[in-house]
Scaffold this motif. Sequence first.
Motif, PDB file in Angstrom:
ATOM      1  N   GLN A 195      -6.088  -4.444  -7.490  1.00  5.16           N
ATOM      2  CA  GLN A 195      -5.085  -4.032  -8.483  1.00  5.16           C
ATOM      3  C   GLN A 195      -5.339  -4.579  -9.888  1.00  5.16           C
ATOM      4  N   GLU A 208       2.022   1.680  -3.476  1.00  8.01           N
ATOM      5  CA  GLU A 208       0.864   2.146  -4.244  1.00  8.01           C
ATOM      6  C   GLU A 208       0.668   3.652  -4.053  1.00  8.01           C
ATOM      7  N   ASP A 209       0.729   4.097  -2.799  1.00  8.61           N
ATOM      8  CA  ASP A 209       0.572   5.535  -2.494  1.00  8.61           C
ATOM      9  C   ASP A 209       1.645   6.372  -3.181  1.00  8.61           C
ATOM     10  N   THR A 266       2.914   1.190  -8.815  1.00 12.51           N
ATOM     11  CA  THR A 266       1.898   0.138  -8.858  1.00 12.51           C
ATOM     12  C   THR A 266       2.485  -1.250  -9.129  1.00 12.51           C
ATOM     13  N   HIS A 318      -6.362  -7.388  -1.643  1.00 11.32           N
ATOM     14  CA  HIS A 318      -5.462  -6.380  -2.213  1.00 11.32           C
ATOM     15  C   HIS A 318      -5.085  -6.710  -3.650  1.00 11.32           C
ATOM     16  N   ALA A 362       3.987  -2.663  -6.134  1.00  8.69           N
ATOM     17  CA  ALA A 362       2.904  -2.918  -5.170  1.00  8.69           C
ATOM     18  C   ALA A 362       2.248  -4.262  -5.476  1.00  8.69           C
ATOM     19  N   ILE A 363       1.962  -4.518  -6.758  1.00  7.94           N
ATOM     20  CA  ILE A 363       1.328  -5.786  -7.155  1.00  7.94           C
ATOM     21  C   ILE A 363       2.247  -6.960  -6.805  1.00  7.94           C
ATOM     22  N   MET A 394       0.826  -1.210   0.000  1.00  9.39           N
ATOM     23  CA  MET A 394       0.000   0.000   0.000  1.00  9.39           C
ATOM     24  C   MET A 394       0.862   1.262   0.000  1.00  9.39           C
TER      25      MET A 394
END
Length: 249
Positions: free
Chosen positions: A57, A22-23, A27, A53, A30-31, A19
């Motif tokens: 995505q 992601e922020d 991305t 989660h 994050a994935i 997360m």
Amino acid sequence: MNVKFDPNNVVIKLCMSGMRLEDGGNTEDAIMMFHKAWQESTDDYERFIAAYHLARQQKSITDKLKWMETSLQCALNINDENVKSAYTTLYLNIAKCYEELCDSDNAKRNYELSNSYKGAPSDEGPFYHGTKADLQVGDLLTAGGNSNYKPGLKMNHIYFSANINGAGLAAALANGDGRERVYIIEPTGEFENDPNVTDKKFPGNLTRSYRSQEPLRIIGEETEWAKLTTTERREWRENLAKNKGGIIN
């Protein structure tokens, strides 16, 4: 299966890292982090969180639906008060996927299931409140105190949790110089899910955090909970200082 939200759980830490990536707009990493969380999951509770989660995505609606239904199935397998608060969110997300796939029958069924789990929390406790105040059994905790997280903000509610370590964290971050105290409390009136945590990072209210406008009565004191180390306390304070989100009061 009796599960408790633990911020030090490996899978939850991986999801939190995802997360943060992601922020920061990262991305792809994050994935990868959410996939790692899924691969390292060892039970339905961890799989339910990791799948949620991963679902968020997915670019393809069918993939999003697949992961969201996986998350829901794991949550249903657990059948625990800790995760029931997530049912509304999971069914709602599944309904939206079906709507986008023009499957109105399944969309309608899942919207109805989502609505059926809305309403006042059914949690029966025990409940805890963390503070640095020196209080006695029988004392009432009331709304109107200063926020521990935003200077100058008077709180319209009094907050509590069914997670003893969550109350311990609140005690560690509370204002004042007294020692950290975790009191066992009982609400004297209606209470609701804390909107500052519900559906913010994780589906539902996994930390079992609540708030009330009615007083909380102290019925005892707890002395055993997972205490923060000096480093952990500093990290929590730094994260709170960086948090630009407003408090829902």
